[in-house]
Scaffold this motif. Structure first.
Motif: not given
Length: 96
Positions: A29, A60, A26, A8, A32-33
């Protein structure tokens, strides 16, 4: 893609973080978001950094596909690349 190591990059400063996942990249991520947007879910220092420095934005890229699905093997590979690349965002801790 599953069972990958990824990097990242913070959109604010360009500093980096190395991570690993057994799930689809995906989906990882998305987690993470969520941790960046919702402070109550933040468990990684990189999430706080990206929220503050990168205004929640990051890039990423998967960089290593693992053929072995063993978790311990994945963690060892992740640590190998953290030691090799020394990404500064892996050293951050959540500040309460």
């Amino acid at each position: 893609c599953k069972y990958v190591l990824y990097i990242i990059t913070c959109n604010g400063c360009g500093e980096q973080y190395v991570g690993e996942t057994s799930t689809a990249l995906k989906d990882r991520m998305t987690v993470h978001r969520q941790q960046i947007r919702h402070k109550e879910y933040t468990i990684l220092g990189v999430s706080q950094h990206i929220e503050q420095c990168g205004r929640g934005l990051f890039r990423v890229a998967p960089f290593y596909k693992l053929n072995n699905t063993d978790e311990q093997f994945r963690k060892c590979k992740e640590q190998y690349f953290i030691k090799k690349f020394k990404p500064s965002l892996n050293n951050l801790h959540v500040k309460h």
